[in-house]
Design an enzyme around this catalytic site. Structure first.
Site, PDB file in Angstrom:
ATOM      1  N   LYS A  11       5.457   5.477  -6.893  1.00  0.00           N
ATOM      2  CA  LYS A  11       6.130   4.625  -7.512  1.00  0.00           C
ATOM      3  C   LYS A  11       5.325   5.505  -8.033  1.00  0.00           C
ATOM      4  CE  LYS A  11       6.941   0.172  -8.547  1.00  0.00           C
ATOM      5  NZ  LYS A  11       6.869  -1.265  -8.147  1.00  0.00           N
TER       6      LYS A  11
ATOM      7  N   GLU B 180      -4.473   9.050  -2.557  1.00  0.00           N
ATOM      8  CA  GLU B 180      -3.976   9.657  -1.417  1.00  0.00           C
ATOM      9  C   GLU B 180      -2.646  10.101  -0.807  1.00  0.00           C
ATOM     10  OE1 GLU B 180      -6.033   5.448  -0.968  1.00  0.00           O
ATOM     11  OE2 GLU B 180      -4.241   6.378  -2.010  1.00  0.00           O
TER      12      GLU B 180
ATOM     13  N   GLY C  15       5.802  -2.346  -3.999  1.00  0.00           N
ATOM     14  CA  GLY C  15       5.956  -1.699  -2.946  1.00  0.00           C
ATOM     15  C   GLY C  15       5.963  -2.426  -0.935  1.00  0.00           C
ATOM     16  N   ARG C  16       5.442  -2.689  -1.262  1.00  0.00           N
ATOM     17  CA  ARG C  16       5.337  -4.209   0.381  1.00  0.00           C
ATOM     18  C   ARG C  16       7.099  -4.616   0.243  1.00  0.00           C
ATOM     19  NH1 ARG C  16       2.543  -6.463  -3.278  1.00  0.00           N
ATOM     20  NH2 ARG C  16       2.627  -9.031  -3.811  1.00  0.00           N
TER      21      ARG C  16
ATOM     22  N   HIS D  58      -3.771 -10.315  27.823  1.00  0.00           N
ATOM     23  CA  HIS D  58      -4.952  -9.502  28.736  1.00  0.00           C
ATOM     24  C   HIS D  58      -4.927  -9.153  27.559  1.00  0.00           C
ATOM     25  CE1 HIS D  58      -2.155  -9.703  32.559  1.00  0.00           C
ATOM     26  NE2 HIS D  58      -1.689  -9.133  31.699  1.00  0.00           N
TER      27      HIS D  58
ATOM     28  N   LYS E 270      -9.281   1.501  -6.211  1.00  0.00           N
ATOM     29  CA  LYS E 270      -9.138   2.316  -6.531  1.00  0.00           C
ATOM     30  C   LYS E 270      -9.873   3.142  -7.616  1.00  0.00           C
ATOM     31  CE  LYS E 270      -3.794   2.002  -4.654  1.00  0.00           C
ATOM     32  NZ  LYS E 270      -2.706   1.730  -5.825  1.00  0.00           N
TER      33      LYS E 270
ATOM     34  N   GLU F  68      -1.223  -9.253   0.754  1.00  0.00           N
ATOM     35  CA  GLU F  68      -1.137  -8.725  -0.637  1.00  0.00           C
ATOM     36  C   GLU F  68      -0.152  -9.070  -1.497  1.00  0.00           C
ATOM     37  OE1 GLU F  68      -1.663  -4.291  -1.045  1.00  0.00           O
ATOM     38  OE2 GLU F  68       0.857  -4.821  -1.727  1.00  0.00           O
TER      39      GLU F  68
END
Length: 537
Positions: A206, A212, A270-271, A387, A502, A356
């Protein structure tokens, strides 16, 4: 809109008193008392998804008290504010528009111009997808594009990754890769498998400053230039690089042609962004028509959330039940268990969506919260989970509400026996968690085989995992999480805790680049870790 501490309501006190009654009752007795319990506590949505919440430690009084809680906290005003585009993201002074990106038949926003922007983006996604899938868009050497590399992190990766994996049976010929981690191992593993002249890189950020993402994008660009053995120019880059961003100038400065930039509205978090221009990689993987069906399914569940009365409203009921467990039964986690291998990223996707959004400890009044907000979300696919962690679910000391998700129809009818066994396990686990086997094994005097049951779960049965139904399912969870935030008096659409981490990382990175042998300005642990790392430079 009201900003009410839920613990100060009459309904909260009623629920606390009601809890003492429900602790004396178990699921075995609830089903025995009500022969129609499944009918009374399940909703069949369009014969596309069945929501069975009958295996919860609730009765009709529980639901009514929870509904009263929602009403006391003024939930309707908040839902209206979301869909009408009011600035409910108060700490960032923004509207929240992810529901608008899939609203193609009932324009609710007061600012109608936003729909022009959304439709422009959709048309651009359609054109790019069709051109690449039909081989009309070719690389600088006139070769077909075979590889799509999505460079982004957080919601810029998790949404598209989850959807394209879940809809793998709809995948076309294009190879899709996701580059998110700043760990260079992921980048190296991807570039080993691709050729630059056959690859399209989509940089999703954005702000176009995400550390990253931009680090990976710059490294990919450097690798691309080195590999093509020709003089680089903007025309060559335009055939291989696309940006999805709100920062148009930064993308242009990176070298991306303006016509290859898809706007990302600042009002979309974002999410919640897979429905927007961030969904380009989804459209490329499964085709634009299927991407549109995904949007249509999500919009259908939005309409259900917006228009349906509260006592039949799936996201609201599920949100209330979650609050019932986390704040009255003191559960700390919720397990998401999809019985579909292709849904393997769904628990991870919901981790971000829920934690978040609602992982907050300050309420809308600016006060410290003394009740529970977001549960810890975790899970794995069935039957693999059976399992590993199911032993704890059945016989452990923790009460862990679970969502079990499965599909009636398999994508491949050639292995019907496999699917029958899968679904048998899906149903058996919810039954065993609810009712256990205690009575049977008490007679055998073998205490180690006791499974007492009374472990709650929701069963979510999709007719088929297809784009439309997956859209329904994702929208259900989005609206459920928003509804939880309303009642719990928190802002669900910011993430300031992420931002702080950040900033601190950038400060420490600067210390790495300084020609100082020993850092001594932080706490002893931070100093020690930095100095240990620098000692190996």
């Amino acid at each position: 809109m009201k900003n009410i501490n839920p613990t100060k309501t009459i309904s909260w006190k009623n629920l606390q008193n009601h809890l003492q009654e429900m602790k004396k009752i178990n699921l075995y007795h609830l089903f025995k008392q009500d022969k129609n319990r499944f009918t009374n506590f399940s909703i069949n949505f369009e014969n596309k998804i069945l929501f069975d919440y009958s295996k919860n430690i609730i009765n009709k009084n529980t639901i009514q008290y929870l509904i009263n809680l929602a009403k006391e906290t003024g939930y309707i005003d908040f839902i209206n504010a979301l869909f009408y585009g009011e600035k409910i993201n108060v700490t960032e002074n923004r509207s929240v528009l992810h529901t608008a990106t899939r609203n193609n038949n009932n324009y609710l926003l007061k600012n109608k111009k936003i729909y022009d922007d959304i439709n422009f983006i959709l048309q651009k996604i359609k054109n790019i997808s069709n051109n690449i899938i039909l081989n009309k868009w070719k690389g600088y050497s006139n070769k077909k594009i075979k590889n799509i590399i999505n460079i982004g992190i957080g919601g810029s990766e998790l949404g598209p990754l989850m959807v394209t994996e879940a809809l793998k049976s709809y995948k076309n010929k294009l190879n899709l890769f996701f580059l998110s981690n700043i760990d260079s191992e992921q980048l190296i593993n991807i570039i080993k498998k691709i050729k630059p002249e056959e690859s399209l890189f989509i940089i999703v950020s954005k702000t176009f400053t995400t550390q990253e993402t931009i680090t990976n994008a710059l490294s990919i660009k450097k690798w691309f230039i080195k590999k093509i053995f020709t003089k680089i120019n903007r025309n060559i880059l335009s055939k291989h690089f696309i940006a999805v961003t709100n920062n148009i100038n930064a993308a242009i400065n990176f070298g991306i042609d303006k016509k290859n930039i898809l706007p990302l509205l600042s009002e979309i978090g974002g999410r919640f962004s897979l429905w927007s221009s961030v969904g380009l990689s989804i459209s490329l993987s499964i085709g634009f028509n299927n991407f549109q069906k995904l949007l249509n399914g999500a919009n259908k569940m939005d309409n259900h959330f917006f228009y349906t009365p509260i006592n039949h409203n799936i996201p609201i009921i599920m949100a209330l039940i979650s609050i019932w467990y986390s704040n009255f039964w003191n559960t700390e986690t919720e397990a998401i268990i999809p019985y579909s291998n292709n849904m393997c990223f769904f628990p991870k996707y919901l981790q971000q969506l829920c934690m978040e959004s609602n992982g907050k400890s300050i309420d809308r009044n600016g006060n410290k919260i003394k009740y529970q907000t977001s549960p810890i979300i975790w899970g794995d696919i069935g039957t693999n989970g059976q399992h590993s962690f199911f032993q704890m679910l059945h016989q452990g000391t923790k009460l862990i509400p679970c969502d079990f998700i499965a599909s009636v129809n398999n994508s491949n009818d050639s292995f019907k026996e496999h699917h029958n066994k899968l679904i048998a396990n899906y149903i058996a686990q919810t039954k065993t968690l609810a009712f256990g086997n205690a009575n049977k094994y008490i007679l055998q005097k073998n205490i180690y085989k006791y499974c007492f049951g009374n472990h709650p779960s929701n069963s979510i049965f999709l007719k088929k995992i297809n784009p439309y139904n997956l859209g329904l399912l994702i929208s259900y969870y989005e609206n459920k999480i928003f509804m939880q935030g309303i009642i719990l008096n928190i802002f669900s659409f910011d993430q300031w805790g992420v931002e702080l981490g950040k900033k601190v990382a950038n400060i420490i990175l600067n210390d790495f680049n300084q020609n100082i042998k020993k850092v001594n300005k932080y706490d002893s642990s931070t100093n020690g870790l930095i100095n240990f790392y620098k000692s190996f430079y």
